[in-house]
Motif scaffolding. Sequence first.
Motif, PDB file in Angstrom:
ATOM      1  N   LYS A  38     -27.049  24.204 -11.407  1.00 15.90           N
ATOM      2  CA  LYS A  38     -25.881  23.346 -11.202  1.00 15.90           C
ATOM      3  C   LYS A  38     -25.207  23.725  -9.895  1.00 15.90           C
ATOM      4  O   LYS A  38     -25.084  24.911  -9.579  1.00 15.90           O
ATOM      5  CB  LYS A  38     -24.876  23.514 -12.344  1.00 15.90           C
ATOM      6  CG  LYS A  38     -25.253  22.786 -13.595  1.00 15.90           C
ATOM      7  CD  LYS A  38     -24.116  22.834 -14.580  1.00 15.90           C
ATOM      8  CE  LYS A  38     -24.457  22.010 -15.803  1.00 15.90           C
ATOM      9  NZ  LYS A  38     -23.404  22.068 -16.793  1.00 15.90           N
ATOM     10  N   ASN A  39     -24.759  22.742  -9.169  1.00  9.39           N
ATOM     11  CA  ASN A  39     -24.016  22.922  -7.914  1.00  9.39           C
ATOM     12  C   ASN A  39     -24.756  23.797  -6.899  1.00  9.39           C
ATOM     13  O   ASN A  39     -24.149  24.537  -6.144  1.00  9.39           O
ATOM     14  CB  ASN A  39     -22.629  23.525  -8.177  1.00  9.39           C
ATOM     15  CG  ASN A  39     -21.801  22.641  -9.074  1.00  9.39           C
ATOM     16  OD1 ASN A  39     -21.926  21.414  -9.029  1.00  9.39           O
ATOM     17  ND2 ASN A  39     -20.974  23.236  -9.901  1.00  9.39           N
ATOM     18  N   GLY A  40     -26.070  23.749  -6.901  1.00  4.56           N
ATOM     19  CA  GLY A  40     -26.860  24.486  -5.921  1.00  4.56           C
ATOM     20  C   GLY A  40     -26.933  25.983  -6.149  1.00  4.56           C
ATOM     21  O   GLY A  40     -27.368  26.711  -5.258  1.00  4.56           O
ATOM     22  N   LYS A  41     -26.539  26.459  -7.321  1.00  2.00           N
ATOM     23  CA  LYS A  41     -26.547  27.904  -7.583  1.00  2.00           C
ATOM     24  C   LYS A  41     -27.869  28.299  -8.240  1.00  2.00           C
ATOM     25  O   LYS A  41     -27.960  28.498  -9.450  1.00  2.00           O
ATOM     26  CB  LYS A  41     -25.362  28.283  -8.464  1.00  2.00           C
ATOM     27  CG  LYS A  41     -24.051  27.958  -7.795  1.00  2.00           C
ATOM     28  CD  LYS A  41     -22.899  28.530  -8.526  1.00  2.00           C
ATOM     29  CE  LYS A  41     -21.628  28.242  -7.765  1.00  2.00           C
ATOM     30  NZ  LYS A  41     -20.487  28.931  -8.300  1.00  2.00           N
ATOM     31  N   LYS A  42     -28.870  28.451  -7.404  1.00  2.00           N
ATOM     32  CA  LYS A  42     -30.210  28.721  -7.909  1.00  2.00           C
ATOM     33  C   LYS A  42     -30.354  30.157  -8.419  1.00  2.00           C
ATOM     34  O   LYS A  42     -31.049  30.390  -9.400  1.00  2.00           O
ATOM     35  CB  LYS A  42     -31.237  28.460  -6.816  1.00  2.00           C
ATOM     36  CG  LYS A  42     -32.636  28.313  -7.335  1.00  2.00           C
ATOM     37  CD  LYS A  42     -33.547  27.831  -6.256  1.00  2.00           C
ATOM     38  CE  LYS A  42     -34.508  26.838  -6.859  1.00  2.00           C
ATOM     39  NZ  LYS A  42     -35.309  26.177  -5.875  1.00  2.00           N
TER      40      LYS A  42
END
Length: 162
Positions: free
Chosen positions: A31-35
């Motif tokens: 989510k939201n680019g939080k890999k």
Amino acid sequence: MRKIRKKQKIYFPDPKFNEPLVSRFINHLMKNGKKNLAYKIFYNAMDKIDSMNSHKENNKKTALEIWKEGLSNVMPHVEVRHRRMGGTNIQIPVPISSNNKITKSIKLLITCASRRKNEKTMSDKLAFEIMDAFNSQGEAFKQKENIHKMAEANKAFSHFRF
């Protein structure tokens, strides 16, 4: 050919299991680019599955094998599409392509895991949902069964394919 075919996306293998399907799952989990957070959640869930599985002596499967089997247990083979005919909406059962089957099963596992109330962390929720899917029970498996029941109930309209 009139339609332009979409290019098949190439998923690189993840660092721990060296499996492209895992990185695909992590991309859906993110989510939201939080890999990095998604990696942490998934790997903690796999560790939790290993610890839950180590108590059972008769089952010698790894966490990755349990996850893959759980994913295949949740995978729907048909879906219901709506089509308007003569002023009424008809639900038409349509087989799903192999790529969409994987995507639907991944999304089912993640959404059903996030809805769980009893566990505190997302990794615990995901681990328990994967174990339930492996044992052919749980919310994700029930949703897959509901999809198949809807398709079975509307089998009479299957000749109206798109």
